[in-house]
Design a protein around this motif. Structure first.
Motif, PDB file in Angstrom:
ATOM      1  N   ALA A 179       0.854  -1.187   0.000  1.00 13.57           N
ATOM      2  CA  ALA A 179       0.000   0.000   0.000  1.00 13.57           C
ATOM      3  C   ALA A 179       0.888   1.234   0.000  1.00 13.57           C
ATOM      4  O   ALA A 179       2.073   1.156   0.346  1.00 13.57           O
ATOM      5  N   ALA A 180       0.328   2.356  -0.387  1.00 12.56           N
ATOM      6  CA  ALA A 180       1.040   3.639  -0.442  1.00 12.56           C
ATOM      7  C   ALA A 180       2.272   3.546  -1.337  1.00 12.56           C
ATOM      8  O   ALA A 180       3.286   4.165  -1.070  1.00 12.56           O
ATOM      9  N   HIS A 181       2.169   2.776  -2.385  1.00 14.58           N
ATOM     10  CA  HIS A 181       3.240   2.595  -3.354  1.00 14.58           C
ATOM     11  C   HIS A 181       2.976   3.499  -4.567  1.00 14.58           C
ATOM     12  O   HIS A 181       1.942   4.146  -4.652  1.00 14.58           O
ATOM     13  N   ALA A 182       3.916   3.522  -5.468  1.00 12.90           N
ATOM     14  CA  ALA A 182       3.747   4.278  -6.714  1.00 12.90           C
ATOM     15  C   ALA A 182       3.560   3.302  -7.865  1.00 12.90           C
ATOM     16  O   ALA A 182       4.060   2.173  -7.819  1.00 12.90           O
ATOM     17  N   ALA A 183       2.837   3.723  -8.889  1.00 11.49           N
ATOM     18  CA  ALA A 183       2.652   2.906 -10.084  1.00 11.49           C
ATOM     19  C   ALA A 183       2.620   3.820 -11.299  1.00 11.49           C
ATOM     20  O   ALA A 183       2.180   4.964 -11.213  1.00 11.49           O
ATOM     21  N   CYS A 184       3.105   3.300 -12.422  1.00  9.57           N
ATOM     22  CA  CYS A 184       3.045   4.054 -13.674  1.00  9.57           C
ATOM     23  C   CYS A 184       2.988   3.062 -14.823  1.00  9.57           C
ATOM     24  O   CYS A 184       3.207   1.872 -14.651  1.00  9.57           O
ATOM     25  N   VAL A 185       2.683   3.578 -15.996  1.00  9.18           N
ATOM     26  CA  VAL A 185       2.629   2.760 -17.201  1.00  9.18           C
ATOM     27  C   VAL A 185       3.645   3.305 -18.190  1.00  9.18           C
ATOM     28  O   VAL A 185       3.736   4.503 -18.413  1.00  9.18           O
ATOM     29  N   VAL A 186       4.411   2.386 -18.771  1.00  4.04           N
ATOM     30  CA  VAL A 186       5.323   2.711 -19.842  1.00  4.04           C
ATOM     31  C   VAL A 186       4.966   1.774 -20.990  1.00  4.04           C
ATOM     32  O   VAL A 186       5.055   0.550 -20.836  1.00  4.04           O
ATOM     33  N   GLY A 187       4.510   2.325 -22.095  1.00  2.00           N
ATOM     34  CA  GLY A 187       4.033   1.480 -23.198  1.00  2.00           C
ATOM     35  C   GLY A 187       2.799   0.713 -22.755  1.00  2.00           C
ATOM     36  O   GLY A 187       1.809   1.308 -22.355  1.00  2.00           O
TER      37      GLY A 187
END
Length: 130
Positions: free
Chosen positions: A115-123
């Motif tokens: 929890a309280a993590h970061a997420a992102c999308v690449v492609g």
């Protein structure tokens, strides 16, 4: 969501940037359990929710997707989000435009609960950190 507000909700709100208007979309499918401190990313026309804390404080590592371009057919029963502090639900069952929650099919070992993590999308790939 709703950390430190005294409650946790499954409210889904939509903001139309062009019209500067908030609304509650019509939603179908298995709605994810209430949570907070989760991540949400956008992949194509889908929003992907990962992890967070449950209302009981349990660490989560589940994955849920929301198809924002789902074409509703007449056989599908819709779920209209409940009322919340943001006001009455404005969703209409006469509208054929709706969003659909679904559990993505995955392979491999899932990440550990977090929890309280970061997420992102690449492609076309989602990355989580923390």
């Amino acid at each position: 969501g709703g950390f430190n507000t005294g409650s946790v909700s499954i409210d889904l709100l939509k903001f139309d940037i062009e019209n500067q208007k908030w609304s509650r979309p019509l939603v179908g499918g298995p709605v994810p359990p209430e949570r907070y401190c989760h991540s949400v990313v956008n992949i194509d026309s889908n929003l992907v929710v990962f992890g967070g804390f449950s209302v009981e404080g349990k660490w989560l590592n589940d994955l849920h997707a929301l198809d924002t371009e789902y074409a509703m057919n007449s056989e599908f029963k819709a779920f209209v989000p409940r009322l919340s502090a943001y006001g009455q639900c404005k969703a209409s069952t006469n509208n054929s435009q709706m969003l659909l929650w679904y559990p993505p099919e995955t392979t491999g070992d899932p990440p550990s609960p977090r929890a309280a993590h970061a997420a992102c999308v690449v492609g076309k790939k989602m990355y989580i950190f923390g």
